[in-house]
Design a protein around this motif. Sequence first.
Motif, PDB file in Angstrom:
ATOM      1  N   PHE A   1      38.668  25.831  38.507  1.00 10.72           N
ATOM      2  CA  PHE A   1      39.384  26.557  37.801  1.00 10.72           C
ATOM      3  C   PHE A   1      40.705  25.852  37.032  1.00 10.72           C
ATOM      4  CE2 PHE A   1      42.262  30.030  36.395  1.00 10.72           C
ATOM      5  CZ  PHE A   1      41.364  31.024  35.682  1.00 10.72           C
ATOM      6  N   PRO A   2      40.918  25.874  35.850  1.00 11.47           N
ATOM      7  CA  PRO A   2      42.276  25.239  35.360  1.00 11.47           C
ATOM      8  C   PRO A   2      43.413  25.410  35.960  1.00 11.47           C
ATOM      9  CG  PRO A   2      41.023  26.032  33.464  1.00 11.47           C
ATOM     10  CD  PRO A   2      40.471  26.562  34.679  1.00 11.47           C
ATOM     11  N   ASN A   3      44.125  24.366  36.479  1.00 14.85           N
ATOM     12  CA  ASN A   3      45.356  24.388  37.289  1.00 14.85           C
ATOM     13  C   ASN A   3      46.696  23.983  36.532  1.00 14.85           C
ATOM     14  OD1 ASN A   3      45.991  21.636  38.050  1.00 14.85           O
ATOM     15  ND2 ASN A   3      44.114  21.191  38.078  1.00 14.85           N
ATOM     16  N   SER A   4      47.487  24.454  37.205  1.00 16.97           N
ATOM     17  CA  SER A   4      48.748  24.460  36.652  1.00 16.97           C
ATOM     18  C   SER A   4      49.792  23.330  37.020  1.00 16.97           C
ATOM     19  CB  SER A   4      49.852  25.604  36.484  1.00 16.97           C
ATOM     20  OG  SER A   4      49.927  25.896  37.912  1.00 16.97           O
TER      21      SER A   4
ATOM     22  N   LEU B   1      46.357  34.041  41.318  1.00 21.24           N
ATOM     23  CA  LEU B   1      46.217  34.898  40.498  1.00 21.24           C
ATOM     24  C   LEU B   1      45.796  35.104  39.121  1.00 21.24           C
ATOM     25  CD1 LEU B   1      50.174  35.711  41.450  1.00 21.24           C
ATOM     26  CD2 LEU B   1      48.090  36.780  42.359  1.00 21.24           C
ATOM     27  N   SER B   2      45.755  33.875  38.430  1.00 18.92           N
ATOM     28  CA  SER B   2      45.312  33.739  37.251  1.00 18.92           C
ATOM     29  C   SER B   2      43.613  33.795  37.293  1.00 18.92           C
ATOM     30  CB  SER B   2      45.406  32.156  36.497  1.00 18.92           C
ATOM     31  OG  SER B   2      44.927  32.445  35.184  1.00 18.92           O
ATOM     32  N   ALA B   3      43.111  33.239  38.203  1.00 14.04           N
ATOM     33  CA  ALA B   3      41.859  33.516  38.463  1.00 14.04           C
ATOM     34  C   ALA B   3      41.240  34.631  38.887  1.00 14.04           C
ATOM     35  CB  ALA B   3      41.239  32.411  39.829  1.00 14.04           C
ATOM     36  N   LEU B   4      42.008  35.339  39.896  1.00 18.62           N
ATOM     37  CA  LEU B   4      41.742  36.935  39.951  1.00 18.62           C
ATOM     38  C   LEU B   4      41.701  37.506  38.777  1.00 18.62           C
ATOM     39  CD1 LEU B   4      44.145  37.437  43.042  1.00 18.62           C
ATOM     40  CD2 LEU B   4      41.469  37.366  43.034  1.00 18.62           C
ATOM     41  N   GLU B   5      42.562  37.388  37.758  1.00 20.37           N
ATOM     42  CA  GLU B   5      42.553  38.158  36.549  1.00 20.37           C
ATOM     43  C   GLU B   5      41.409  38.006  35.727  1.00 20.37           C
ATOM     44  OE1 GLU B   5      45.561  38.690  32.601  1.00 20.37           O
ATOM     45  OE2 GLU B   5      46.169  37.419  34.156  1.00 20.37           O
ATOM     46  N   TRP B   6      41.003  36.436  35.595  1.00 24.44           N
ATOM     47  CA  TRP B   6      40.027  36.047  34.917  1.00 24.44           C
ATOM     48  C   TRP B   6      38.685  36.770  35.538  1.00 24.44           C
ATOM     49  CZ3 TRP B   6      35.632  32.929  35.825  1.00 24.44           C
ATOM     50  CH2 TRP B   6      35.012  32.411  35.009  1.00 24.44           C
ATOM     51  N   VAL B   7      38.308  36.719  36.849  1.00 22.05           N
ATOM     52  CA  VAL B   7      37.165  37.383  37.136  1.00 22.05           C
ATOM     53  C   VAL B   7      37.185  38.814  37.029  1.00 22.05           C
ATOM     54  CG1 VAL B   7      35.963  38.127  39.570  1.00 22.05           C
ATOM     55  CG2 VAL B   7      37.077  35.556  39.119  1.00 22.05           C
ATOM     56  N   GLU B   8      38.135  39.395  37.072  1.00 23.38           N
ATOM     57  CA  GLU B   8      38.237  40.966  36.728  1.00 23.38           C
ATOM     58  C   GLU B   8      38.087  41.075  35.242  1.00 23.38           C
ATOM     59  OE1 GLU B   8      41.101  44.792  37.167  1.00 23.38           O
ATOM     60  OE2 GLU B   8      41.974  42.930  37.710  1.00 23.38           O
ATOM     61  N   ASN B   9      38.550  40.416  34.388  1.00 25.64           N
ATOM     62  CA  ASN B   9      38.295  40.610  33.104  1.00 25.64           C
ATOM     63  C   ASN B   9      36.906  40.413  32.663  1.00 25.64           C
ATOM     64  OD1 ASN B   9      40.983  41.360  32.655  1.00 25.64           O
ATOM     65  ND2 ASN B   9      41.696  39.190  31.910  1.00 25.64           N
ATOM     66  N   ARG B  10      36.069  39.490  33.338  1.00 29.30           N
ATOM     67  CA  ARG B  10      34.705  39.026  33.150  1.00 29.30           C
ATOM     68  C   ARG B  10      33.982  39.928  33.689  1.00 29.30           C
ATOM     69  NH1 ARG B  10      33.479  35.658  28.877  1.00 29.30           N
ATOM     70  NH2 ARG B  10      35.117  34.035  28.509  1.00 29.30           N
ATOM     71  N   GLY B  11      34.504  40.787  34.709  1.00 26.00           N
ATOM     72  CA  GLY B  11      33.616  41.609  35.579  1.00 26.00           C
ATOM     73  C   GLY B  11      32.468  40.708  36.412  1.00 26.00           C
ATOM     74  N   TYR B  12      32.888  39.688  37.004  1.00 25.98           N
ATOM     75  CA  TYR B  12      32.025  39.002  37.712  1.00 25.98           C
ATOM     76  C   TYR B  12      32.333  39.516  39.374  1.00 25.98           C
ATOM     77  CZ  TYR B  12      31.390  35.838  33.957  1.00 25.98           C
ATOM     78  OH  TYR B  12      31.162  35.302  32.625  1.00 25.98           O
ATOM     79  N   GLU B  13      31.207  39.492  40.084  1.00 26.35           N
ATOM     80  CA  GLU B  13      31.463  40.208  41.322  1.00 26.35           C
ATOM     81  C   GLU B  13      30.841  39.308  42.451  1.00 26.35           C
ATOM     82  OE1 GLU B  13      29.174  43.673  41.679  1.00 26.35           O
ATOM     83  OE2 GLU B  13      30.782  44.778  40.312  1.00 26.35           O
TER      84      GLU B  13
END
Length: 435
Positions: A181-184, A255-267
């Motif tokens: 995942f892209p990091n800051s 936190l960004s990855a959590l948002e990405w997963v939620e938006n994509r709907g991946y489980e």
Amino acid sequence: MKKFITFIILIACIPLASFAQQQTSEIRQENSAKFAITNAKIYTVTNGIIENGTILVNKGIIEAVGTNIDIPSDATVYDYNGGEVYPGMIDSGTQLGLMEIGSIEESQDYDEYGNITPQMEALTAVNPNSEAIPVTRVSGVTTTLTMPGGGLLPGTAATINLFGYTPDQMYAGSKGLIINFPNSRRSWRQTQEQADRAREQALEELNDVFDKAELYAEIEDADDTRYYPEMEALATAIRGDMLMYIEVNAAKDILSALEWVENRGYENVVFTGVSEGWRVAEELAEAGIPVITGPVLSTPTRSSDAYDAAYKNPGVMQKAGVKVALRSGDTENARNLPYNAAFAATYGMGKEEALKAVTINAAEIMGVGDSIGSIEVGKKANFFVADGDPFETKTQILNVFIDGYLVPMTSRQIELYEEFLDRKPGLQKYPVTEN
């Protein structure tokens, strides 16, 4: 020049490969189809501790666990007289079998050219004759998740048992797509502005790839759809047929990855690394995403953090309600997995939960909990016998069983230790006699 070096390496490795195959052949010839472990203290992990217990194994599968078990007359009996039996430990993140010598490019097969190579499978590249494999398994580690690296989507990881002639024989039953995942975090060569811009570009690329992959997953059965190996690999994960291992470490990125997963709907998602998970443990627990973290034996991610931040990280997440597994994050020294678990246990996780983190939790997170990770009827006979707590450095591993095979308790390190333990002069000196 590279061809010449490769030729020399191949020539040098011939006797080592022959030795390893000879050892494997001897194991398979000596292995009994049916055997019993008796008079042992059995740490089942899922069903408590059995004192003076017995494990009955038939054709590599555990048939019975407990006390007062009838042992068939044709079974080989191993009486350990108070020895302790544990499920084989699982290292949930290494490059074991993919890299042999860090300084020699020809012996490294974990990183392919390109930034988007999800179709590259680690299992195909695993070297069953790697010298690091016996070094690892004699320490009680019977299974690993071997992972490709490099790039945004470097390939597909695989769980492997550390015994077999071929990668297919070693395959333990699950694979997973690796996403870096892209990091800051910025390097010393970058300004923060440059680092933020690079992260945004990487995130755009990641979203673009997954947008295309989701479309491919919808239309791949159409008559005019061309085979696209990169998209096929991603579509497998998008459909939920394969895990997604998302490598992410900084709290902001988690936190960004959590948002990405939620938006994509991946489980079917597992977060790996998660070195700053302790900062966002509640958010991880709420999302219900399991975590593979480690190495525990590492330094804090920030200079302002306490010296034991990495040691406490697994325990903080576990107590918040996150399902946690541990990894060594190493290749040559994946044998140190027990000591990573020991530090996690000492700094808040507790021994019982730390043991789960390198056995049943790891197996369940990787989707192989029905076959390994605990000592239960119907599971594979992946376990080891020790003379004490495997998290303590003084403990000796007495025997290791993988798929019901009694593997040789030897490795290159053990052989070197024994050779130099009692050194003697190489030449016999005789007194000079005069005529």
